[in-house]
Design an enzyme around this catalytic site. Sequence first.
Site, PDB file in Angstrom:
ATOM      1  N   HIS A 186      -3.337  -2.770  -3.691  1.00 24.78           N
ATOM      2  CA  HIS A 186      -3.334  -1.323  -2.594  1.00 24.78           C
ATOM      3  C   HIS A 186      -2.308  -0.310  -3.286  1.00 24.78           C
ATOM      4  CE1 HIS A 186      -5.042   1.960  -0.258  1.00 24.78           C
ATOM      5  NE2 HIS A 186      -4.155   1.850   0.059  1.00 24.78           N
ATOM      6  N   GLU A 187      -1.023  -1.574  -2.709  1.00 19.06           N
ATOM      7  CA  GLU A 187       0.843  -0.838  -2.572  1.00 19.06           C
ATOM      8  C   GLU A 187       0.983  -0.418  -3.714  1.00 19.06           C
ATOM      9  OE1 GLU A 187       0.915   1.164  -0.075  1.00 19.06           O
ATOM     10  OE2 GLU A 187      -0.019  -0.219   1.674  1.00 19.06           O
ATOM     11  N   HIS A 190      -0.568   2.576  -5.281  1.00 20.55           N
ATOM     12  CA  HIS A 190       0.202   4.044  -4.859  1.00 20.55           C
ATOM     13  C   HIS A 190       1.338   4.200  -5.753  1.00 20.55           C
ATOM     14  CE1 HIS A 190      -2.440   5.319  -2.244  1.00 20.55           C
ATOM     15  NE2 HIS A 190      -2.343   4.035  -0.202  1.00 20.55           N
TER      16      HIS A 190
HETATM   17 ZN    ZN Z   1      -2.683   3.365   0.981  1.00 19.79          ZN
END
Ligand code: ZN
Length: 277
Positions: A186-187, A190
């Site tokens: 997830h990170e 980003h």
């Molecule tokens: Zn996030």
Amino acid sequence: MAFFINDKEFENQGEFTKYGRGCATKIPTPIEILRVDEEISSNKSRRSLFSQLSIEVRFHHVTYGAKGLITKSQRKKQIDLLNQAFAGANLKFKYSESKVQFIDNQSWYFMGHGSAAEREAKTLLGTDSKRYLNFYTGGLVSGLLGWATFPFDLSGDPILDGVVMLDESLPGGDAAPYNLGMTGVHEVGHWLGLYHTFQGGCDGIGDHVHDTPAHSAANYGKPQLDQAHNACIVGENAPINNYMNYVDDEWMNELTPEQEARVKEQIMMYRTGLLNT
Ligand SMILES: [Zn+2]
């Protein structure tokens, strides 16, 4: 649950196990979003995308005594998960065991997003962020699973660039139901320019990706399709298995073709140093 996605509200944070996934990646401002969109469309015809790109990860583990001692097996599993998740974006992640750093520092171990401790740790530990993915782990301020910097912030603040992860969120950690390594995916999403699938709720154009149906708020836990009634358009389903939603690790397994395309575009726009590594 804006509780976890607005920096100011972090002052009242609780335990993520009680409230849900805690990602502290900043919400991009309207001006930043606009600037990125303009850059995507204005230079599209001049950009040629790569067919395969290898990204070298540099692990920096901040420890506090016996806490935070991430193992080789955990690193390898995390890299495997990144490779599975971003294969469709033609990315291959790798790392070298000889470059792994451990540093024992109590204040850094409990760093918060935007803190002096974060900047100090990254200043000392970070390695050429234009060419490498700096992957930090620590205990973090209570309630947080991690955060990342966006590609468009690299040139203005290269020291802060990278992802920061709760140590116990790595595969085999004890942060269940967030201990299968999906916070890492997830990170990194980003870090490669992806927004949350629920960004903007039902206003505007959501996460700026067309094949992730807009939804009014994050989904938590292990929702079934017939329980995820918060898609903005009747007849659509919220992307309940998407890595950029807030569901449990066990539930995350999807990036869409347009998310993959966006990742490739963002690398060519802001992270071209990776091409020379
Ligand atoms: Zn996030």
